[in-house]
Design an enzyme around this catalytic site. Structure first.
Site, PDB file in Angstrom:
ATOM      1  N   GLU A  43       0.575  -1.269   0.058  1.00 47.90           N
ATOM      2  CA  GLU A  43       0.229  -0.307   0.217  1.00 47.90           C
ATOM      3  C   GLU A  43       0.919   1.180  -0.311  1.00 47.90           C
ATOM      4  O   GLU A  43       0.359   2.327  -0.765  1.00 47.90           O
ATOM      5  CB  GLU A  43      -0.912  -0.322   1.038  1.00 47.90           C
ATOM      6  CG  GLU A  43      -2.537  -1.093   1.310  1.00 47.90           C
ATOM      7  CD  GLU A  43      -1.963  -2.319   1.547  1.00 47.90           C
ATOM      8  OE1 GLU A  43      -0.481  -2.453   2.017  1.00 47.90           O
ATOM      9  OE2 GLU A  43      -2.657  -2.885   1.495  1.00 47.90           O
ATOM     10  N   HIS A 112     -11.166  -4.871   9.847  1.00 47.35           N
ATOM     11  CA  HIS A 112     -11.780  -4.232   8.708  1.00 47.35           C
ATOM     12  C   HIS A 112     -12.827  -3.290   8.780  1.00 47.35           C
ATOM     13  O   HIS A 112     -13.890  -3.284   7.739  1.00 47.35           O
ATOM     14  CB  HIS A 112     -12.102  -5.305   7.630  1.00 47.35           C
ATOM     15  CG  HIS A 112     -11.278  -6.203   6.775  1.00 47.35           C
ATOM     16  ND1 HIS A 112     -10.242  -6.918   8.030  1.00 47.35           N
ATOM     17  CD2 HIS A 112     -10.800  -6.724   5.527  1.00 47.35           C
ATOM     18  CE1 HIS A 112      -9.287  -7.436   6.903  1.00 47.35           C
ATOM     19  NE2 HIS A 112      -9.806  -7.254   5.351  1.00 47.35           N
TER      20      HIS A 112
END
Lengths: 307, 370
Positions: A43, A112
């Site tokens: 990322e 998440h």
């Protein structure tokens, strides 16, 4: 992407797989592998790569497969996305869109189910918007792509299944304007993203109980549309904020400060801010439900405000 | 792994005879003297209170910047670190603009908004000094991605621009380094990863920080050539750079180059530099890249002593001029404060009166509270 060949998408599984929530479905076939670039799981580096590409003339849309993963890219988002235009004395522009699915879903567990607005909001030089309907998702996305500023677009995992007929002709939404969802007289309810639906559910109950709430989807999380918000406060004199963001240092906290600073004289009651709890989002369904704001709490808060 | 990667997985040994023409030799010499003289002047100005903050000088490493950057075209890009003054100078940013930036003046290359560790020049494609370890590498990789994109998506067949990313030995233990080696090799991006291995982080020896100190070996592990070169010898650096840049320009992908070099001063001007062994310092001081080049040019009749002296004098004057310019330049006015936060100042949003806040005269004056 048809309109501007410099617009490209990069992220994990955005290409052949079509995106983890199918946001980019079919686009790799249409635009090719370079314009819809499947990246390795890295990322910080692919976000930085998007920034470098933007500095050299492209307009990348960077997807966090889950918004939470962008914590790994925080360095690039903060230092380079947010500050580099300034530190370069205005020489380099960073016209990127950073977007992805976030928020509390259904028992996805703490990592998440993050509410990152609070983390990102203090970065200078970045605009933040949250979409909540198919119509504004499209309009805000287009505006974000065309903006010369870096924009973080928050999508919500539980809103991808919404259906709505949207216009065939082109339209864009302003990145700086709030959306009046339901005009009313008694109280201003400021919300965004998924909480808009909890608010609207509560609004039905409230109307049955004789209240007339004004519901505004603030959409622009940074900066706030102080015009729309201010006009509403001047009318209703009461403010309830409903958000999914963390309570400490969240959007609601900033919004409370902005309203107090600008419209204190118009308030007849202290602002109430309903945020999600400052806990890691629990896995168990019941605990998760108690973490985020529920419609019944909204009804109670309005009743208290309007006493 | 490609054939060339296998072949280049050995350190290159180079024959240094007749490696440079007279004109090139003088240009390289001038650039290295420029870097050295500029940095020496920075130290003076820092101690005189003309510049502040963390100032990292490049003394001793000039062969790397000059060796690579002088082979680049204006359209090619360079990404640097916090030790970035000399990369900017080699790439063509004027000594005036860099010195002025260090003085925090309006005429600086970033209008006084960047400072020592954040040198940028859009005109010269200097993508930045980056102050955190490794964060410039992804940005450089992005610029290389744009070159490929322009060629393959936008069909600009003549776009052969390359990007050079400079960073130190400490960075090679950081994830962004590995992540970008992978992506660059995967997509065959036109980028050269240049490690300026000066053997030390601040007080951490390279040998105490990494499991395998031979950084060049990490190139072949990712499917790209890894080259080890004497970073105190500009001619050797140049030879390696020529090959790596040519490879990138031809679309054959990235190269990792480890330049073994040394910094003659502390990590920054705030570093007491107490840990490095005086014998080690003396060893590298004896290998000063400028002295070595001067000797080479003289011995090979590529330059005469007066010619080199004339260059030294010209650079001295240039640096004096840069200091004078920086000193006389104005500090940024308050009106500059809120400029450049957003490329489109509408990013400051809409005020209570319904107008964009950037239209408020207080914004232009820099006095608005944001």
């Amino acid at each position: 992407m048809e309109r501007d060949p410099t617009v490209c998408v990069m992220g994990e599984d955005v290409g052949h797989y079509g995106g983890s929530y199918k946001v980019t479905k079919g686009m790799a076939e249409k635009f090719g592998d370079l314009r819809v670039l499947d990246t390795p799981i890295a990322e910080n580096s692919f976000t930085g790569m998007g920034i470098g590409a933007a500095m050299s003339g492209l307009r990348p849309i960077i997807e966090g497969m889950n918004m939470g993963f962008l914590l790994l890219a925080f360095n690039q988002i903060s230092n380079n996305c947010g500050m580099l235009h300034y530190t370069s004395g205005g020489q380099f522009k960073i016209p990127v869109v950073i977007r992805g699915p976030g928020g509390v879903g259904r028992q996805l567990g703490a990592e998440h189910s993050q509410r990152l607005e609070s983390y990102f909001q203090s970065i200078p030089g970045i605009q933040m918007v949250a979409c909540s309907t198919p119509y504004n998702a499209k309009g805000l996305m287009k505006a974000a792509i065309r903006s010369e500023n870096p924009v973080i677009l928050f999508e919500h995992v539980l809103l991808y299944n919404l259906k709505e007929r949207i216009p065939d002709e082109e339209y864009i939404c302003s990145l700086e304007e709030a959306e009046m969802v339901r005009p009313g007289e008694h109280v201003t309810i400021l919300t965004y993203s998924r909480m808009r639906y909890h608010v609207m559910q509560a609004a039905k109950t409230l109307v049955n109980k004789g209240y007339d709430p004004e519901v505004i989807d603030i959409r622009s999380l940074k900066p706030f549309d102080l015009h729309t918000i201010g006009n509403s406060v001047r009318k209703t004199h009461r403010v309830l904020i409903v958000e999914e963001c963390m309570r400490t240092g969240g959007i609601g906290a900033s919004l409370t400060a902005a309203i107090t600073e600008n419209f204190h004289d118009y308030l007849d009651a202290p602002i109430i801010c309903l945020s999600s709890q400052d806990v890691p989002t629990p896995y168990a369904g019941t605990l998760e439900e108690w973490t985020v704001v529920q419609p019944a709490q909204i009804v109670t808060a309005v009743e208290k405000l309007c006493q | 792994m490609s054939f060339s990667a296998t072949k280049l997985a050995q350190p290159l040994t180079l024959n240094t005879t007749a490696l440079i023409t007279k004109q090139e030799g003088l240009e390289v010499y001038e650039d290295m003297v420029l870097g050295r003289t500029f940095e020496d002047m920075c130290a003076q100005m820092y101690y005189r209170g003309k510049m502040f903050g963390f100032v990292h000088l490049y003394n001793g490493q000039e062969a790397v910047s000059t060796g690579f950057i002088k082979l680049l075209k204006k359209e090619d890009s360079v990404a640097s670190t916090y030790r970035d003054h000399v990369h900017a100078l080699s790439k063509g940013v004027s000594a005036r603009a860099v010195m002025s930036e260090l003085f925090g003046k309006k005429t600086g290359c970033c209008r006084g908004q960047g400072g020592s560790m954040h040198m940028f020049s859009k005109e010269h494609n200097v993508l930045g000094g980056f102050a955190f370890i490794g964060e410039g590498i992804p940005v450089a990789t992005g610029a290389a991605f744009t070159s490929k994109y322009r060629r393959e998506v936008l069909k600009e067949a003549d776009c052969d621009h390359v990007t050079v990313a400079f960073f130190g030995d400490g960075t090679c233990n950081n994830g962004q380094f590995f992540e970008c080696l992978n992506m660059a090799a995967l997509w065959k991006l036109p980028i050269i990863f240049v490690v300026e291995n000066n053997l030390w982080a601040i007080g951490m020896s390279h040998l105490r920080a990494t499991s395998d100190p031979e950084i060049w070996k990490k190139g072949p592990a990712f499917g790209m050539p890894g080259v080890h070169v004497d970073g105190m010898d500009v001619l050797k650096v140049r030879e390696v750079a020529k090959e790596a840049i040519g490879r990138a320009r031809r679309g054959e992908g990235p190269t990792l180059v480890e330049c073994e070099t040394y910094r003659f001063r502390g990590h920054s001007l705030a570093d007491p530099d107490e840990l490095r062994d005086p014998a080690e310092k003396a060893h590298y001081a004896a290998r000063d890249p400028i002295t070595a080049l001067k000797k080479y040019l003289l011995e090979n009749n590529l330059a005469s002593e007066p010619e080199l002296k004339a260059i030294d004098k010209r650079i001295d004057e240039l640096i004096e001029d840069a200091v004078e310019f920086a000193d006389e330049s104005p500090f940024p006015a308050r009106s500059q404060l809120l400029e450049n936060v957003f490329a489109d100042p509408k990013g400051f949003g809409i005020g209570p009166d319904g107008r964009y806040r950037c239209e408020d005269p207080k914004f232009t004056e820099g006095t608005a509270h944001v």
